[in-house]
Enzyme design. Sequence first.
Site, mmCIF file in Angstrom:
data_model
loop_
_atom_site.group_PDB
_atom_site.id
_atom_site.type_symbol
_atom_site.label_atom_id
_atom_site.label_comp_id
_atom_site.label_asym_id
_atom_site.label_seq_id
_atom_site.Cartn_x
_atom_site.Cartn_y
_atom_site.Cartn_z
ATOM 1 C CE LYS A 35 11.458 19.108 -12.054
ATOM 2 N NZ LYS A 35 10.225 19.621 -12.669
ATOM 3 C CB SER A 40 12.936 22.082 -16.407
ATOM 4 O OG SER A 40 12.108 23.212 -16.579
ATOM 5 C CG HIS A 68 -1.674 -1.263 1.423
ATOM 6 N ND1 HIS A 68 -2.843 -1.597 0.784
ATOM 7 C CD2 HIS A 68 -1.348 -2.332 2.196
ATOM 8 C CE1 HIS A 68 -3.218 -2.809 1.176
ATOM 9 N NE2 HIS A 68 -2.333 -3.283 2.016
ATOM 10 C CD GLU A 76 8.662 11.618 -16.053
ATOM 11 O OE1 GLU A 76 8.079 12.358 -16.859
ATOM 12 O OE2 GLU A 76 9.384 12.056 -15.140
#
Length: 477
Positions: free
Chosen positions: A293, A287, A166, A300
């Site tokens: 970043k 970025s 979980h 992804e």
Amino acid sequence: MTARHNASPPPAKTWSGRFSEPVAELVKRYTASVPFDRRMAAQDIRGSLAHARMLARQGIIAAADLADIERGMAQIESEIARGEFAWNLDDEDVHLNIEKRLTALVGDAGKRLHTGRSRNDQVATDIRLWLRDAIDQILALLAGFQRGLLDVAEAHAATPMPGFTHLQVAQPVTFGHHLLAYCEMARRDAERFADCRRRTNHLPLGAAALAGTTYPIDRESVARELGFEEICRNSLDAVSDRDFAIEFCAAGALLMTHLSRLSEELILWMSPRVGFIDLADRFCTGSSIMPQKKNPDVPELVRGKTGRINGHLVALLTLMKSQPLAYNKDNQEDKEPLFDTADTVIDTLRIYTDMITGIRVRADNMRAALAQGHATATDLADYLVKKGLPFRDAHEAVALAVREAEARGHDLSRFDLDELRAALGEVPGAAERLDADVLAALTIEGSLAARAHPGGTAPTAVRAAIARARAALEKET
Ligand code: ARG
């Protein structure tokens, strides 16, 4: 009306003899497959050569025709390799493009190649040959991916990290053990591709359009020459089913789904809030606006591309579901999903193997995360049970101790013996069962070492699992 027939242009297409007007431009583009099926050119030529040799062996064409066909095909192969082959939309697909060029090069022998054959059994053969090669490539890449995982797992066979259920800290595991879970998935993925290869490796040629052919063909010899395990047993089935392609896409979708799960974990682990790993810079991007970043683009995109691959599986299933026997043009739509699945799986495995072996593991952060979630609470309950307390009583006593630790703002494992006895509360028989050895059982290392059975997370069990996995890989590849 009659004048119109006489006025029609001379036949341009291979099959246009019975038509009175040329195909509309848009229809030509709509129905052509050569922009994407030309990548099966090598397989198409291989299949044609095997067919022509069989025709010559059986006396269906002359030896001189076969010699012409072989010479013409060699020329075509080199034209394609040099990028000089003039692919033509008017000739619809890879099969007609090559046959037309062959005829231009060698004349009548080229026109004889298609004896006893149809594009229906030809295309089914080409796809199977193409897919067989793709599967072999994927199997080799999957073996490399597993080896990469095993190398990292071995280096971290004793590196503790929180195991989650979980997404809550559950029990300590080793990072090596965690990676071995993905190694098991990859092993099953390889089994699925190998299994799909067995059913792909059947020869459709000889089925012709749908009913077989009237020439004295020898299908077994063609199968042998092309390396097919056996011939398709039914001509209608041979030209019409694409279940092998669907199986391939299913195996691809499952593999991508596994890699998508690992990607999700890499992304979480790389978040500065978690900080369990770092990916090498070459798999990340910055970025354009936020200078700080470093984004995990590759995982992804793997996660994102999994959606596309799952879509291809559904596309092929839907393509097949309402088709009556035998061949229908619908089947031309099988290629793009199939090609894209293979391309995506191949690129993903290549990139992943490099990425996973290059990760930097931040063991300190993993250990720090473990010191926060009372991860050895189950070990305390197990300790009490082994001393004779019923499990439900042990569970209750430990829950009280966790509550007490929470109230004090520290982890369960930080209690000393007296504090722990007091923290177990009033549960009869609990406190007096604790001896000094309980403290070792509550450490991360104690918790890990206690799970030394096959499939467990103890470093010894992880090393044994790695050795077993390596031996199995060596045997298979
Ligand atoms: N390009 C076609 C395909 O991919 C080849 C088979 C065409 N057969 C036919 N009867 N039109 O399916």
